[in-house]
Write an enzyme that holds these catalytic residues in place. Structure first.
Site, PDB file in Angstrom:
ATOM      1  N   SER A 147       7.742   4.435  -9.271  1.00 48.95           N
ATOM      2  CA  SER A 147       8.750   5.109  -8.455  1.00 48.95           C
ATOM      3  C   SER A 147       9.306   6.257  -9.283  1.00 48.95           C
ATOM      4  O   SER A 147       9.339   6.168 -10.521  1.00 48.95           O
ATOM      5  CB  SER A 147       9.894   4.148  -8.103  1.00 48.95           C
ATOM      6  OG  SER A 147      11.000   4.865  -7.566  1.00 48.95           O
ATOM      7  N   TYR A 159      16.001  -1.927 -11.180  1.00 47.19           N
ATOM      8  CA  TYR A 159      14.777  -1.428 -10.537  1.00 47.19           C
ATOM      9  C   TYR A 159      14.217  -0.251 -11.343  1.00 47.19           C
ATOM     10  O   TYR A 159      13.024  -0.202 -11.640  1.00 47.19           O
ATOM     11  CB  TYR A 159      15.125  -1.009  -9.106  1.00 47.19           C
ATOM     12  CG  TYR A 159      13.981  -0.475  -8.276  1.00 47.19           C
ATOM     13  CD1 TYR A 159      13.105  -1.342  -7.637  1.00 47.19           C
ATOM     14  CD2 TYR A 159      13.793   0.892  -8.102  1.00 47.19           C
ATOM     15  CE1 TYR A 159      12.059  -0.850  -6.849  1.00 47.19           C
ATOM     16  CE2 TYR A 159      12.764   1.394  -7.325  1.00 47.19           C
ATOM     17  CZ  TYR A 159      11.899   0.519  -6.697  1.00 47.19           C
ATOM     18  OH  TYR A 159      10.882   1.013  -5.924  1.00 47.19           O
ATOM     19  N   LYS A 163      10.534   0.009 -13.209  1.00 48.13           N
ATOM     20  CA  LYS A 163       9.540   1.032 -12.853  1.00 48.13           C
ATOM     21  C   LYS A 163       9.207   1.906 -14.060  1.00 48.13           C
ATOM     22  O   LYS A 163       8.059   2.355 -14.203  1.00 48.13           O
ATOM     23  CB  LYS A 163      10.028   1.870 -11.671  1.00 48.13           C
ATOM     24  CG  LYS A 163      10.177   1.065 -10.367  1.00 48.13           C
ATOM     25  CD  LYS A 163       8.857   0.461  -9.897  1.00 48.13           C
ATOM     26  CE  LYS A 163       8.982  -0.211  -8.541  1.00 48.13           C
ATOM     27  NZ  LYS A 163       7.710  -0.811  -8.075  1.00 48.13           N
TER      28      LYS A 163
HETATM   29  N1  LIG Z   1      10.135   2.490  -0.003  1.00 47.30           N
HETATM   30  C1  LIG Z   1      10.459   3.299  -0.983  1.00 47.30           C
HETATM   31  O1  LIG Z   1      11.342   4.148  -0.843  1.00 47.30           O
HETATM   32  C2  LIG Z   1       9.757   3.206  -2.308  1.00 47.30           C
HETATM   33  C3  LIG Z   1       9.903   4.253  -3.212  1.00 47.30           C
HETATM   34  C4  LIG Z   1       9.267   4.193  -4.435  1.00 47.30           C
HETATM   35  C5  LIG Z   1       8.483   3.090  -4.745  1.00 47.30           C
HETATM   36  N2  LIG Z   1       8.353   2.065  -3.851  1.00 47.30           N
HETATM   37  C6  LIG Z   1       7.537   0.924  -4.242  1.00 47.30           C
HETATM   38  O2  LIG Z   1       6.497   0.743  -3.315  1.00 47.30           O
HETATM   39  C7  LIG Z   1       6.110  -0.641  -3.302  1.00 47.30           C
HETATM   40  C8  LIG Z   1       6.046  -1.135  -1.869  1.00 47.30           C
HETATM   41  O3  LIG Z   1       7.351  -1.088  -1.341  1.00 47.30           O
HETATM   42  P1  LIG Z   1       7.685  -0.894   0.208  1.00 47.30           P
HETATM   43  O4  LIG Z   1       8.716   0.153   0.267  1.00 47.30           O
HETATM   44  O5  LIG Z   1       6.450  -0.761   1.008  1.00 47.30           O
HETATM   45  O6  LIG Z   1       8.428  -2.289   0.478  1.00 47.30           O
HETATM   46  P2  LIG Z   1       8.398  -3.337   1.681  1.00 47.30           P
HETATM   47  O7  LIG Z   1       8.161  -2.667   2.975  1.00 47.30           O
HETATM   48  O8  LIG Z   1       9.623  -4.151   1.484  1.00 47.30           O
HETATM   49  O9  LIG Z   1       7.101  -4.223   1.347  1.00 47.30           O
HETATM   50  C9  LIG Z   1       7.068  -5.017   0.203  1.00 47.30           C
HETATM   51  C10 LIG Z   1       5.786  -5.812   0.203  1.00 47.30           C
HETATM   52  O10 LIG Z   1       5.735  -6.607  -1.002  1.00 47.30           O
HETATM   53  C11 LIG Z   1       5.613  -7.980  -0.669  1.00 47.30           C
HETATM   54  N3  LIG Z   1       6.374  -8.762  -1.653  1.00 47.30           N
HETATM   55  C12 LIG Z   1       7.704  -8.696  -1.918  1.00 47.30           C
HETATM   56  N4  LIG Z   1       8.022  -9.588  -2.871  1.00 47.30           N
HETATM   57  C13 LIG Z   1       6.871 -10.231  -3.208  1.00 47.30           C
HETATM   58  C14 LIG Z   1       6.551 -11.270  -4.122  1.00 47.30           C
HETATM   59  N5  LIG Z   1       7.483 -11.843  -4.885  1.00 47.30           N
HETATM   60  N6  LIG Z   1       5.259 -11.679  -4.225  1.00 47.30           N
HETATM   61  C15 LIG Z   1       4.301 -11.108  -3.451  1.00 47.30           C
HETATM   62  N7  LIG Z   1       4.544 -10.137  -2.564  1.00 47.30           N
HETATM   63  C16 LIG Z   1       5.818  -9.701  -2.436  1.00 47.30           C
HETATM   64  C17 LIG Z   1       6.190  -8.096   0.743  1.00 47.30           C
HETATM   65  O11 LIG Z   1       5.684  -9.215   1.464  1.00 47.30           O
HETATM   66  P3  LIG Z   1       6.480 -10.645   1.489  1.00 47.30           P
HETATM   67  O12 LIG Z   1       7.926 -10.325   1.710  1.00 47.30           O
HETATM   68  O13 LIG Z   1       5.840 -11.425   2.594  1.00 47.30           O
HETATM   69  O14 LIG Z   1       6.204 -11.259   0.146  1.00 47.30           O
HETATM   70  C18 LIG Z   1       5.684  -6.797   1.361  1.00 47.30           C
HETATM   71  O15 LIG Z   1       4.326  -6.917   1.746  1.00 47.30           O
HETATM   72  C19 LIG Z   1       7.125  -1.363  -4.182  1.00 47.30           C
HETATM   73  O16 LIG Z   1       6.592  -1.578  -5.476  1.00 47.30           O
HETATM   74  C20 LIG Z   1       8.272  -0.392  -4.253  1.00 47.30           C
HETATM   75  O17 LIG Z   1       9.055  -0.565  -5.420  1.00 47.30           O
HETATM   76  C21 LIG Z   1       8.966   2.096  -2.643  1.00 47.30           C
END
Ligand SMILES: NC(=O)c1ccc[n+]([C@@H]2O[C@H](COP(=O)([O-])OP(=O)(O)OC[C@H]3O[C@@H](n4cnc5c(N)ncnc54)[C@H](OP(=O)(O)O)[C@@H]3O)[C@@H](O)[C@H]2O)c1
Length: 261
Positions: A147, A159, A163
């Site tokens: 991130s 967080y 990262k």
């Molecule tokens: N959205 C943003 O603004 C943003 C920005 C920068 C980076 N990111 C990064 O992108 C990645 C994906 O995030 P997202 O925004 O797509 O989030 P999201 O929509 O909340 O999806 C998170 C995914 O991770 C799974 N997950 C969560 N905890 C878990 C665990 N303990 N074990 C296995 N699976 C788990 C969830 O499924 P379950 O809940 O069923 O486990 C879900 O499939 C993350 O690493 C996040 O830090 C996101």
């Protein structure tokens, strides 16, 4: 250029956190590029519906319930994918969490542990098991979802720390595993409209501020991240390792200067 270098035909990919958000978009893009795709997360029903979407694209799909912070579950996950499909060419460490929002002066130990275990320990343990297979196969591509909050301090402090650690883990593993033709890279998104970030973008005031803070003037969607993942997964990036690709709509560079009317 031979555009087949972007193809993933015949490859096997494993995407953690593939049930929604960025992981789902990447899993579907990989399927469009011809890969067989396994997705993991904690909730099987959510995974199964995405696996159905992947299967409709004419490739193989697999849904496996697995908690990323539990080493034994990661070993079982890898054994299942390797057992059924014989190899793993691409790993995307995408699952992530941010359970605590507030001042670090008041943060409790559980919040540190939960954030570290899911965002940093889990990706390492899974990468270690998958790299053992990739080494035997003669190579592979590992992509860590970092991130821009790992590059500049944010208001979700733990967080940011995880990262930043994931970015350094990317470089350390790239340095150590390049000799096995395993490439390790990271993607650093800015804010993307997913469940993880909904407290920000669903709030009209904060959401507008966030959009205006970017050179491109809008908040990204999961599909905006998938192209960078496809590049890093495919042979198109065969000479790229230890790198971090920022995909943030120009959040780090900021909006255009205001010179007045
Ligand atoms: N959205 C943003 O603004 C943003 C920005 C920068 C980076 N990111 C990064 O992108 C990645 C994906 O995030 P997202 O925004 O797509 O989030 P999201 O929509 O909340 O999806 C998170 C995914 O991770 C799974 N997950 C969560 N905890 C878990 C665990 N303990 N074990 C296995 N699976 C788990 C969830 O499924 P379950 O809940 O069923 O486990 C879900 O499939 C993350 O690493 C996040 O830090 C996101």
């Amino acid at each position: 250029m031979n555009l087949s270098r972007f193809s993933l035909a015949g490859r096997v990919a494993l995407v953690t956190g593939g049930s929604r958000g960025i992981g789902r978009a990447i899993a579907l893009a990989f399927a469009d590029a011809g890969a067989d795709v396994a997705i993991s997360g904690r909730k099987l029903p959510d995974l199964e519906s995405v696996a159905d979407e992947i299967g409709k694209k004419g490739v193989k799909s697999m849904a496996v319930a697995s908690h990323i912070a539990r080493g034994e579950e990661s070993k079982a996950l890898v054994a299942k994918v390797k057992g059924e499909w014989g190899k793993i060419d691409i790993l995307v460490n995408n699952a992530g969490t941010s359970p605590y929002y507030g001042p670090l002066l008041e943060a409790e130990e559980w919040a540190w542990d939960a954030t570290m275990n899911v965002n940093l320990k889990g990706p390492f343990l899974l990468s270690q098991v998958v790299a053992g297979i990739m080494k035997e196969q003669g190579g592979g591509s590992i992509i860590n979802m970092a991130s821009i909050m790992g590059m500049v301090p944010s208001e979700i402090g733990f967080y940011s720390v995880t990262k930043a650690g994931l970015i350094m883990l990317t470089k350390v593993l790239a340095k150590e595993w390049g000799q096995y033709k395993i490439r390790v890279n990271a993607i650093a998104p800015g804010v993307v409209k997913t469940r993880l970030s909904e407290a920000l973008w669903k709030d009209p005031v904060k959401g507008e501020e966030a959009a205006k803070s970017k050179a491109l003037g809008y908040i990204g969607v999961p599909e905006d991240i998938a192209g960078a993942a496809l590049f890093l997964a495919s042979d198109a990036s065969s000479y790229v390792t230890g790198e971090v690709i920022v995909v943030d709509g120009g959040e780090l560079v900021g909006p255009a200067p205001d010179y007045g009317a």
